[in-house]
Design a protein around this motif. Structure first.
Motif, PDB file in Angstrom:
ATOM      1  N   ARG A  25       3.323  10.991 -12.377  1.00  0.00           N
ATOM      2  CA  ARG A  25       2.594   9.955 -11.640  1.00  0.00           C
ATOM      3  C   ARG A  25       3.295   8.604 -11.834  1.00  0.00           C
ATOM      4  NH1 ARG A  25      -0.145  13.643  -8.969  1.00  0.00           N
ATOM      5  NH2 ARG A  25      -1.891  14.603 -10.023  1.00  0.00           N
ATOM      6  N   PRO A  26       3.230   7.747 -10.810  1.00  0.00           N
ATOM      7  CA  PRO A  26       3.918   6.448 -10.925  1.00  0.00           C
ATOM      8  C   PRO A  26       3.388   5.584 -12.068  1.00  0.00           C
ATOM      9  CG  PRO A  26       3.251   6.850  -8.661  1.00  0.00           C
ATOM     10  CD  PRO A  26       2.644   7.931  -9.480  1.00  0.00           C
ATOM     11  N   TRP A  27       2.075   5.685 -12.337  1.00  0.00           N
ATOM     12  CA  TRP A  27       1.496   4.825 -13.373  1.00  0.00           C
ATOM     13  C   TRP A  27       1.783   5.332 -14.790  1.00  0.00           C
ATOM     14  CZ3 TRP A  27      -1.424   7.760  -9.976  1.00  0.00           C
ATOM     15  CH2 TRP A  27      -2.157   8.813 -10.521  1.00  0.00           C
ATOM     16  N   VAL A  69     -11.699  -6.492  -1.929  1.00  0.00           N
ATOM     17  CA  VAL A  69     -10.310  -6.451  -1.426  1.00  0.00           C
ATOM     18  C   VAL A  69      -9.342  -6.706  -2.588  1.00  0.00           C
ATOM     19  CG1 VAL A  69      -8.659  -7.436   0.205  1.00  0.00           C
ATOM     20  CG2 VAL A  69     -11.044  -7.267   0.847  1.00  0.00           C
ATOM     21  N   ALA A  70      -9.680  -7.687  -3.432  1.00  0.00           N
ATOM     22  CA  ALA A  70      -8.808  -8.020  -4.571  1.00  0.00           C
ATOM     23  C   ALA A  70      -8.675  -6.829  -5.521  1.00  0.00           C
ATOM     24  CB  ALA A  70      -9.378  -9.227  -5.317  1.00  0.00           C
ATOM     25  N   LEU A  75      -5.538  -2.339  -7.749  1.00  0.00           N
ATOM     26  CA  LEU A  75      -5.591  -0.914  -8.099  1.00  0.00           C
ATOM     27  C   LEU A  75      -4.495  -0.133  -7.379  1.00  0.00           C
ATOM     28  CD1 LEU A  75      -9.305   0.303  -8.312  1.00  0.00           C
ATOM     29  CD2 LEU A  75      -7.546   0.437 -10.055  1.00  0.00           C
ATOM     30  N   GLY A  76      -4.264  -0.524  -6.121  1.00  0.00           N
ATOM     31  CA  GLY A  76      -3.204   0.115  -5.340  1.00  0.00           C
ATOM     32  C   GLY A  76      -1.843  -0.114  -5.983  1.00  0.00           C
ATOM     33  N   VAL A  82       3.567  -0.496  -9.742  1.00  0.00           N
ATOM     34  CA  VAL A  82       4.155  -1.839  -9.644  1.00  0.00           C
ATOM     35  C   VAL A  82       3.922  -2.609 -10.942  1.00  0.00           C
ATOM     36  CG1 VAL A  82       4.106  -4.025  -8.382  1.00  0.00           C
ATOM     37  CG2 VAL A  82       3.883  -1.888  -7.144  1.00  0.00           C
ATOM     38  N   HIS A  83       2.675  -2.570 -11.429  1.00  0.00           N
ATOM     39  CA  HIS A  83       2.372  -3.220 -12.718  1.00  0.00           C
ATOM     40  C   HIS A  83       1.303  -2.423 -13.450  1.00  0.00           C
ATOM     41  CE1 HIS A  83      -1.313  -4.736 -10.925  1.00  0.00           C
ATOM     42  NE2 HIS A  83      -0.623  -5.288  -9.941  1.00  0.00           N
TER      43      HIS A  83
END
Lengths: 169, 72
Positions: A25-27, A69-70, A75-76, A82-83
């Motif tokens: 997984r990316p995370w 939205v934030a 989370l995305g 990404v982080h």
């Protein structure tokens, strides 16, 4: 301390995270952005574009709260690797403020989603249903009370009176 | 029913932090040398070494800009 009051049965089961191969997984691999400063730069750069602003305004006009939205944005980014989640949590207030700034500068009426209890003034759905049932029951009881009398009256009027003492027609 | 959103608590904490930042006075000239007073933990937390404070500084700029637009 805010509590999670949503008890969902759709939550992952214990050990579910171990069903995929490790680091698949990316995370689970090192993030692209390691520091808060880089994350701020990453987000502010993306949010400064006209495309983003247009999309965000559309979403705001649809009535989606800015806070949601934030949260979805960060989370995305965590899911894409990404982080990390802690950087995301640190950056979240800034994302919210930036989006509200975009909304304000565009003159859009938006829902911030930062109220303590937005459902406080809203009437509970269960209460409405309960009251409706009560009203229906009351109506049916009234009808039951009224209908036999009418029938009796009809029967009384329909029967022709016979006998010596009956009134002449 | 709304689900839990961490934005609510983090945003409020950040707002408080920014308000406190505006009340904090500028620190006096830091003395150096062996006998100079050591920095307190609180000062360390409020310095720009902390990531929260760096986020707060950006947050403050955006908040001021919003206040300008809204006229408050």
């Amino acid at each position: 301390m805010a509590r999670n009051t949503d008890f969902s049965f759709d939550a992952p089961i214990p050990g579910m995270s171990l069903t995929a191969e490790f680091a698949a997984r990316p995370w689970q691999s090192p993030p692209e952005i390691g520091s808060v400063d880089d994350a701020i730069e990453y987000y502010l750069e993306r949010m400064s574009t006209d495309d983003f602003a247009d999309q965000l305004i559309d979403i705001m006009e649809m009535g989606v709260p800015v806070a949601d939205v934030a949260n979805t944005l960060q989370l995305g980014a965590v899911m894409e690797g990404v982080h990390t989640i802690d950087v995301g949590i640190l950056v979240m207030p800034l994302l919210t403020e930036m989006m509200m700034l975009i909304g304000d500068s565009a003159g859009v009426e938006y829902e911030s989603g930062l109220e303590d209890n937005p459902d406080k003034d809203r009437v509970r759905r269960s209460l409405v249903e309960k009251t409706l049932r009560k009203l229906e029951n009351m109506d049916s009881v009234k009808k039951n009370d009224e209908t036999p009398d009418e029938e009796e009256e009809k029967q009384v009027t329909e029967e022709p009176s016979t006998g010596l003492m009956a009134r002449r027609q | 029913m709304r689900t839990y959103n961490p934005v609510l608590s983090t945003y409020k904490t950040m707002s408080k932090q920014v308000e406190e930042m505006s009340h904090v006075k500028e620190p006096k000239k830091i003395l150096s040398g062996l006998l100079a007073p050591k920095r307190k933990e609180e000062q360390k937390e409020n310095s720009m070494d902390s990531p929260v404070m760096r986020v707060a500084s950006h947050f403050k700029i955006l908040r001021n800009k919003r206040n300008e637009i809204n006229g408050s």
